[in-house]
Design a protein around this motif. Sequence first.
Motif, PDB file in Angstrom:
ATOM      1  N   LEU A  42      -4.763   6.685 -10.774  1.00  0.00           N
ATOM      2  CA  LEU A  42      -3.560   5.860 -10.725  1.00  0.00           C
ATOM      3  C   LEU A  42      -3.618   4.906  -9.538  1.00  0.00           C
ATOM      4  O   LEU A  42      -3.344   3.709  -9.666  1.00  0.00           O
ATOM      5  CB  LEU A  42      -2.322   6.755 -10.632  1.00  0.00           C
ATOM      6  N   TRP A  43      -3.973   5.441  -8.377  1.00  0.00           N
ATOM      7  CA  TRP A  43      -4.077   4.601  -7.184  1.00  0.00           C
ATOM      8  C   TRP A  43      -5.158   3.536  -7.346  1.00  0.00           C
ATOM      9  O   TRP A  43      -4.950   2.382  -6.985  1.00  0.00           O
ATOM     10  CB  TRP A  43      -4.361   5.456  -5.958  1.00  0.00           C
ATOM     11  N   LYS A  58       5.347   8.037 -10.151  1.00  0.00           N
ATOM     12  CA  LYS A  58       4.528   8.414 -11.313  1.00  0.00           C
ATOM     13  C   LYS A  58       3.393   9.354 -10.912  1.00  0.00           C
ATOM     14  O   LYS A  58       2.896  10.101 -11.741  1.00  0.00           O
ATOM     15  CB  LYS A  58       3.946   7.169 -11.987  1.00  0.00           C
ATOM     16  N   ALA A  59       2.992   9.318  -9.651  1.00  0.00           N
ATOM     17  CA  ALA A  59       1.882  10.150  -9.188  1.00  0.00           C
ATOM     18  C   ALA A  59       2.316  11.572  -8.866  1.00  0.00           C
ATOM     19  O   ALA A  59       1.471  12.470  -8.810  1.00  0.00           O
ATOM     20  CB  ALA A  59       1.223   9.520  -7.961  1.00  0.00           C
ATOM     21  N   VAL A 118       0.834  -1.201   0.000  1.00  0.00           N
ATOM     22  CA  VAL A 118       0.000   0.000   0.000  1.00  0.00           C
ATOM     23  C   VAL A 118       0.871   1.254   0.000  1.00  0.00           C
ATOM     24  O   VAL A 118       0.619   2.207  -0.740  1.00  0.00           O
ATOM     25  CB  VAL A 118      -0.967  -0.005   1.204  1.00  0.00           C
ATOM     26  N   ARG A 119       1.914   1.257   0.804  1.00  0.00           N
ATOM     27  CA  ARG A 119       2.824   2.402   0.854  1.00  0.00           C
ATOM     28  C   ARG A 119       3.447   2.647  -0.516  1.00  0.00           C
ATOM     29  O   ARG A 119       3.566   3.790  -0.964  1.00  0.00           O
ATOM     30  CB  ARG A 119       3.904   2.140   1.903  1.00  0.00           C
ATOM     31  N   ALA A 120       3.829   1.579  -1.216  1.00  0.00           N
ATOM     32  CA  ALA A 120       4.423   1.709  -2.544  1.00  0.00           C
ATOM     33  C   ALA A 120       3.437   2.323  -3.537  1.00  0.00           C
ATOM     34  O   ALA A 120       3.828   3.107  -4.396  1.00  0.00           O
ATOM     35  CB  ALA A 120       4.890   0.344  -3.040  1.00  0.00           C
ATOM     36  N   ILE A 121       2.161   1.992  -3.404  1.00  0.00           N
ATOM     37  CA  ILE A 121       1.148   2.563  -4.295  1.00  0.00           C
ATOM     38  C   ILE A 121       1.037   4.066  -4.071  1.00  0.00           C
ATOM     39  O   ILE A 121       1.079   4.846  -5.023  1.00  0.00           O
ATOM     40  CB  ILE A 121      -0.218   1.873  -4.079  1.00  0.00           C
ATOM     41  N   PHE A 122       0.913   4.477  -2.819  1.00  0.00           N
ATOM     42  CA  PHE A 122       0.713   5.890  -2.530  1.00  0.00           C
ATOM     43  C   PHE A 122       1.989   6.725  -2.695  1.00  0.00           C
ATOM     44  O   PHE A 122       1.913   7.936  -2.860  1.00  0.00           O
ATOM     45  CB  PHE A 122       0.147   6.083  -1.130  1.00  0.00           C
TER      46      PHE A 122
END
Length: 63
Positions: free
Chosen positions: A36-37, A24-25, A16-20
């Motif tokens: 994106l998330w 790229k965001a 989850v941390r890697a997503i947020f």
Amino acid sequence: MSAWHKPWGAPSAEEVRAIFQDEKAEGLPLEQRERLWAGAFAQLGIDYDHPTTNITPVRAVSA
């Protein structure tokens, strides 16, 4: 069966941390970051149903 006996079915804190924190965001408008998330969570099979954007317009209260 108790919920404590079932394996953890959600993504790890690291995932989850890697997503947020995805580079790229950075610099994207808020709506595009949300997309994106949501896409990243969809790839994990998770419905991202906690948008951070305000989907209800704020109403000004006049006295």
